[in-house]
Design an enzyme around this catalytic site. Sequence first.
Site, mmCIF file in Angstrom:
data_model
loop_
_atom_site.group_PDB
_atom_site.id
_atom_site.type_symbol
_atom_site.label_atom_id
_atom_site.label_comp_id
_atom_site.label_asym_id
_atom_site.label_seq_id
_atom_site.Cartn_x
_atom_site.Cartn_y
_atom_site.Cartn_z
ATOM 1 N N SER A 17 -9.998 -0.012 -1.690
ATOM 2 C CA SER A 17 -9.629 0.568 -2.987
ATOM 3 C C SER A 17 -10.851 0.806 -3.875
ATOM 4 C CB SER A 17 -8.660 -0.368 -3.709
ATOM 5 O OG SER A 17 -8.454 0.106 -5.020
ATOM 6 N N LYS A 68 4.800 1.067 -4.704
ATOM 7 C CA LYS A 68 5.150 1.850 -5.892
ATOM 8 C C LYS A 68 6.654 1.848 -6.192
ATOM 9 C CE LYS A 68 1.152 4.889 -5.667
ATOM 10 N NZ LYS A 68 0.649 6.259 -5.655
ATOM 11 N N ASP A 105 0.178 9.301 -11.649
ATOM 12 C CA ASP A 105 -0.357 10.128 -10.553
ATOM 13 C C ASP A 105 -0.269 11.624 -10.875
ATOM 14 O OD1 ASP A 105 -1.096 8.075 -8.854
ATOM 15 O OD2 ASP A 105 0.896 7.943 -7.944
ATOM 16 N N GLY A 130 5.243 18.601 1.878
ATOM 17 C CA GLY A 130 5.689 17.209 1.960
ATOM 18 C C GLY A 130 6.760 16.920 0.932
HETATM 19 P P1 ATR Z 1 4.178 9.273 0.895
HETATM 20 O O1 ATR Z 1 4.597 8.171 -0.037
HETATM 21 O O2 ATR Z 1 2.704 9.261 1.242
HETATM 22 O O3 ATR Z 1 4.639 10.610 0.448
HETATM 23 P P2 ATR Z 1 6.321 9.228 2.784
HETATM 24 O O4 ATR Z 1 7.295 9.020 1.695
HETATM 25 O O5 ATR Z 1 6.470 8.456 4.061
HETATM 26 O O6 ATR Z 1 4.844 8.913 2.301
HETATM 27 O O7 ATR Z 1 6.281 10.806 3.117
HETATM 28 C C1 ATR Z 1 5.394 11.337 4.060
HETATM 29 C C2 ATR Z 1 5.484 12.857 3.999
HETATM 30 O O8 ATR Z 1 4.534 13.411 4.934
HETATM 31 C C3 ATR Z 1 6.842 13.397 4.433
HETATM 32 O O9 ATR Z 1 7.072 14.594 3.725
HETATM 33 C C4 ATR Z 1 6.619 13.663 5.922
HETATM 34 O O10 ATR Z 1 7.501 14.621 6.476
HETATM 35 P P3 ATR Z 1 8.986 14.178 6.982
HETATM 36 O O11 ATR Z 1 9.804 13.956 5.745
HETATM 37 O O12 ATR Z 1 9.463 15.326 7.787
HETATM 38 O O13 ATR Z 1 8.768 12.909 7.766
HETATM 39 C C5 ATR Z 1 5.209 14.208 5.878
HETATM 40 N N1 ATR Z 1 4.512 14.116 7.181
HETATM 41 C C6 ATR Z 1 4.035 13.005 7.781
HETATM 42 N N2 ATR Z 1 3.396 13.314 8.926
HETATM 43 C C7 ATR Z 1 3.471 14.670 9.055
HETATM 44 C C8 ATR Z 1 2.990 15.618 10.032
HETATM 45 N N3 ATR Z 1 2.308 15.223 11.101
HETATM 46 N N4 ATR Z 1 3.256 16.930 9.820
HETATM 47 C C9 ATR Z 1 3.938 17.344 8.744
HETATM 48 N N5 ATR Z 1 4.413 16.502 7.781
HETATM 49 C C10 ATR Z 1 4.185 15.183 7.941
#
Ligand code: ATR
Length: 277
Positions: A17, A68, A105, A130
């Site tokens: 961090s 969070k 954020d 995402g």
């Molecule tokens: P964070 O808190 O970092 O947003 P999260 O809530 O687990 O973590 O969400 C991860 C995001 O990254 C999601 O939108 C996920 O897509 P899915 O909802 O379809 O799982 C996306 N994600 C993770 N790996 C990915 C990949 N290889 N390609 C595309 N999207 C990805």
Amino acid sequence: MSLIDRYAVFGHPIKHSKSPRIHGLFAEQTEQVLEYTAQDVPAEHFSTVAEKFFHDGGKGLNCTVPLKELAWSYADYRTERAQLSKAVNTLALQTDGAILGDNTDGVGLVTDLTTNNAISLFGIRILVLGAGGASRGILTPILGQSPKTLVIANRTADKAVKLAAEFHANGPVTGCGFDALENQQFDLILNATSASLSGQLPPLPAGLLAEGGNCYDLAYGNEPTAFVRWGLENHAVKSLDGLGMLVEQAAEAFFIWRGVRPRTQPVIELLNSERPF
Ligand code: ATR
């Protein structure tokens, strides 16, 4: 009980961090006397450790992955921007003993885009990649800047559609899968997937970024992320990672706790100068 006001960042893992360094620099710059430490706190211990921290006189906490959502539940009450985001990265002890939860954020991202990089969000077409926690946390402040449209695209299309529906009242936001991006164009593309951290990229069609457009990855690292590289390859005017957002969200938390706004530019410049690229 310590005479110095105590703050900390909780997370798991927390070893790398940058927050103690950033808040240390803010404190020095603003001549505020405080202590800010990093503590490794697994999710199952969060409420016990937070309870003890505040009981022992702690004044405020930052919470990062994976805490969070737990911090959101832990707060006695929340700011409006934290309420919808369902995630809290800043807890602040109030004079009446209650714990306020906020999410800095999104405002950190918007400040880095608009103030530090002169990228106005007003009237433009924005794509957020995402639909997880990171996306949820930035939607209210982005929509507050009155973009023309905000599209959330996600690997699991349904999640993006549902997330967009939750924020419908805040502005022109829709959700879709990556396949629906074919033949669309955006002025700003924000990567809020966790894919970047493992060097992966969502499947993005050629021509997705409009001429004169910009890219921004919420993640950051000691080398350009896969998405930052994609932005450069696709002729983004700017293709940025989330270091500026990290410093700006910290500055907002510092302001909530201390009532003093530190200057962020020298801190961003210092951290940037220490990176190998
Ligand atoms: P964070 O808190 O970092 O947003 P999260 O809530 O687990 O973590 O969400 C991860 C995001 O990254 C999601 O939108 C996920 O897509 P899915 O909802 O379809 O799982 C996306 N994600 C993770 N790996 C990915 C990949 N290889 N390609 C595309 N999207 C990805």
